[in-house]
Design a protein around this motif. Structure first.
Motif, PDB file in Angstrom:
ATOM      1  N   SER A   1       0.856  -1.177   0.000  1.00 46.05           N
ATOM      2  CA  SER A   1       0.000   0.000   0.000  1.00 46.05           C
ATOM      3  C   SER A   1       0.897   1.233   0.000  1.00 46.05           C
ATOM      4  N   SER A   2       0.480   2.272  -0.683  1.00 45.08           N
ATOM      5  CA  SER A   2       1.337   3.459  -0.741  1.00 45.08           C
ATOM      6  C   SER A   2       1.255   4.269   0.554  1.00 45.08           C
ATOM      7  N   GLY A   3       2.276   5.070   0.763  1.00 47.35           N
ATOM      8  CA  GLY A   3       2.278   5.978   1.903  1.00 47.35           C
ATOM      9  C   GLY A   3       1.139   6.984   1.800  1.00 47.35           C
ATOM     10  N   ILE A   4       0.755   7.324   0.581  1.00 50.09           N
ATOM     11  CA  ILE A   4      -0.373   8.237   0.353  1.00 50.09           C
ATOM     12  C   ILE A   4      -1.653   7.613   0.892  1.00 50.09           C
ATOM     13  N   GLU A   5      -1.880   6.335   0.572  1.00 48.37           N
ATOM     14  CA  GLU A   5      -3.083   5.644   1.049  1.00 48.37           C
ATOM     15  C   GLU A   5      -3.082   5.556   2.571  1.00 48.37           C
TER      16      GLU A   5
ATOM     17  N   ARG B   1      -8.860   8.458  15.876  1.00 52.37           N
ATOM     18  CA  ARG B   1      -7.778   8.198  16.836  1.00 52.37           C
ATOM     19  C   ARG B   1      -6.415   8.699  16.341  1.00 52.37           C
ATOM     20  N   THR B   2      -6.210   8.702  15.031  1.00 53.83           N
ATOM     21  CA  THR B   2      -4.895   9.041  14.480  1.00 53.83           C
ATOM     22  C   THR B   2      -4.884  10.341  13.675  1.00 53.83           C
ATOM     23  N   SER B   3      -6.003  11.008  13.581  1.00 50.72           N
ATOM     24  CA  SER B   3      -6.116  12.161  12.676  1.00 50.72           C
ATOM     25  C   SER B   3      -5.237  13.346  13.046  1.00 50.72           C
ATOM     26  N   ASN B   4      -4.797  13.449  14.279  1.00 48.17           N
ATOM     27  CA  ASN B   4      -3.984  14.600  14.685  1.00 48.17           C
ATOM     28  C   ASN B   4      -2.493  14.301  14.792  1.00 48.17           C
ATOM     29  N   ILE B   5      -2.080  13.104  14.443  1.00 46.15           N
ATOM     30  CA  ILE B   5      -0.660  12.759  14.514  1.00 46.15           C
ATOM     31  C   ILE B   5       0.055  13.411  13.330  1.00 46.15           C
ATOM     32  N   PRO B   6       1.110  14.188  13.585  1.00 46.63           N
ATOM     33  CA  PRO B   6       1.840  14.808  12.472  1.00 46.63           C
ATOM     34  C   PRO B   6       2.486  13.741  11.573  1.00 46.63           C
ATOM     35  N   ILE B   7       2.418  13.963  10.265  1.00 47.85           N
ATOM     36  CA  ILE B   7       2.998  13.040   9.285  1.00 47.85           C
ATOM     37  C   ILE B   7       3.990  13.807   8.412  1.00 47.85           C
ATOM     38  N   ILE B   8       5.214  13.293   8.338  1.00 49.95           N
ATOM     39  CA  ILE B   8       6.206  13.827   7.411  1.00 49.95           C
ATOM     40  C   ILE B   8       6.383  12.782   6.307  1.00 49.95           C
ATOM     41  N   MET B   9       6.120  13.185   5.079  1.00 48.04           N
ATOM     42  CA  MET B   9       6.231  12.282   3.935  1.00 48.04           C
ATOM     43  C   MET B   9       7.614  12.424   3.312  1.00 48.04           C
ATOM     44  N   LEU B  10       8.262  11.276   3.077  1.00 48.50           N
ATOM     45  CA  LEU B  10       9.547  11.238   2.381  1.00 48.50           C
ATOM     46  C   LEU B  10       9.316  10.662   0.996  1.00 48.50           C
ATOM     47  N   SER B  11       9.977  11.240  -0.004  1.00 47.23           N
ATOM     48  CA  SER B  11       9.831  10.707  -1.350  1.00 47.23           C
ATOM     49  C   SER B  11      10.924  11.233  -2.271  1.00 47.23           C
ATOM     50  N   ALA B  12      11.250  10.424  -3.273  1.00 51.18           N
ATOM     51  CA  ALA B  12      12.166  10.864  -4.321  1.00 51.18           C
ATOM     52  C   ALA B  12      11.410  11.721  -5.339  1.00 51.18           C
ATOM     53  N   ARG B  13      10.081  11.684  -5.273  1.00 53.50           N
ATOM     54  CA  ARG B  13       9.268  12.497  -6.185  1.00 53.50           C
ATOM     55  C   ARG B  13       9.411  13.959  -5.768  1.00 53.50           C
ATOM     56  N   ASN B  14       9.853  14.790  -6.699  1.00 52.50           N
ATOM     57  CA  ASN B  14      10.131  16.164  -6.303  1.00 52.50           C
ATOM     58  C   ASN B  14       9.359  17.218  -7.094  1.00 52.50           C
ATOM     59  N   SER B  15       8.360  16.792  -7.856  1.00 54.82           N
ATOM     60  CA  SER B  15       7.580  17.783  -8.600  1.00 54.82           C
ATOM     61  C   SER B  15       6.604  18.488  -7.656  1.00 54.82           C
ATOM     62  N   GLU B  16       6.250  19.678  -8.030  1.00 56.33           N
ATOM     63  CA  GLU B  16       5.307  20.450  -7.220  1.00 56.33           C
ATOM     64  C   GLU B  16       3.983  19.707  -7.080  1.00 56.33           C
ATOM     65  N   SER B  17       3.511  19.092  -8.164  1.00 53.42           N
ATOM     66  CA  SER B  17       2.221  18.387  -8.108  1.00 53.42           C
ATOM     67  C   SER B  17       2.268  17.197  -7.154  1.00 53.42           C
ATOM     68  N   ASP B  18       3.402  16.479  -7.089  1.00 51.82           N
ATOM     69  CA  ASP B  18       3.529  15.359  -6.145  1.00 51.82           C
ATOM     70  C   ASP B  18       3.504  15.860  -4.702  1.00 51.82           C
ATOM     71  N   LYS B  19       4.200  16.963  -4.458  1.00 50.96           N
ATOM     72  CA  LYS B  19       4.224  17.533  -3.102  1.00 50.96           C
ATOM     73  C   LYS B  19       2.824  17.960  -2.677  1.00 50.96           C
ATOM     74  N   ILE B  20       2.124  18.640  -3.568  1.00 53.91           N
ATOM     75  CA  ILE B  20       0.762  19.081  -3.260  1.00 53.91           C
ATOM     76  C   ILE B  20      -0.153  17.891  -3.043  1.00 53.91           C
ATOM     77  N   PHE B  21      -0.016  16.869  -3.874  1.00 55.23           N
ATOM     78  CA  PHE B  21      -0.822  15.644  -3.748  1.00 55.23           C
ATOM     79  C   PHE B  21      -0.633  15.013  -2.369  1.00 55.23           C
ATOM     80  N   ALA B  22       0.626  14.896  -1.924  1.00 56.80           N
ATOM     81  CA  ALA B  22       0.910  14.294  -0.616  1.00 56.80           C
ATOM     82  C   ALA B  22       0.369  15.155   0.523  1.00 56.80           C
TER      83      ALA B  22
END
Length: 170
Positions: free
Chosen positions: A31-35, A45-66
């Motif tokens: 399953s993807s990190g996005i999912e 229960r988990t909606s307020n936990i901060p999430i930092i996404m790591l990815s090799a994808r560096n386009s603006e659209s990928d960042k916005i999507f995440a």
């Protein structure tokens, strides 16, 4: 710190103990990190936990999507460990500020920042070790059963609106 190799493993760890922060790779087996980020955001229960996404994808659209999927921050690979640590500290600092305003449950007020309790506006002395002490007459009649604390919606004193999540015993 707990590490999981896939989304299912992460959910197993999270169901046992809520983390203060989640570092999530976009690409995970099964399953993807996005999912997973979307799932975490839709779960009360988990909606307020901060999430930092790591990815090799560096386009603006990928960042916005995440970010729109639920990530609070986005770090592209390769990244500086110092930068990642600074971002982790910032997210944890922000989380501290979010919980520092206190929680109201009926006539009981809990201050998470300074570990103070008030009932009907009257401070109740707390100690590191439980101690028997008389209940002040001003707070007699305030009954808050543990079951009510577990299911009561928590209300932010500072903002006067319901908080996501529920009180839990620590």
């Amino acid at each position: 710190m707990t590490q999981a190799l896939d989304a299912a493993g992460a959910m197993t760890h999270i169901s046992k103990s809520l983390p203060d922060l989640i570092i999530l790779d976009w690409v995970l087996p099964g399953s993807s990190g996005i999912e997973l980020a979307r799932h975490l955001r839709t779960n009360q229960r988990t909606s307020n936990i901060p999430i930092i996404m790591l990815s090799a994808r560096n386009s603006e659209s990928d960042k916005i999507f995440a970010l729109e999927a639920g990530a609070d921050d986005y770090v592209t690979k390769p990244f500086s460990p110092r930068e990642l640590m600074a971002r982790i500290r910032a997210k944890l600092r922000n989380r501290e500020l979010q919980i520092s305003d206190g929680i109201l449950c009926g006539e009981l007020e809990l201050s998470l920042a300074n570990y103070r309790v008030r009932a009907k506006g009257t401070a109740i002395e707390t100690r590191e070790k439980p101690a028997k002490q008389p209940v002040p007459s001003e707070v007699e009649g305030v009954e808050v059963p543990v079951e009510a604390l577990e299911t009561a919606p928590a209300v932010s004193k500072k903002h006067g609106r319901p908080r996501k999540g529920k009180l839990r015993e620590t």
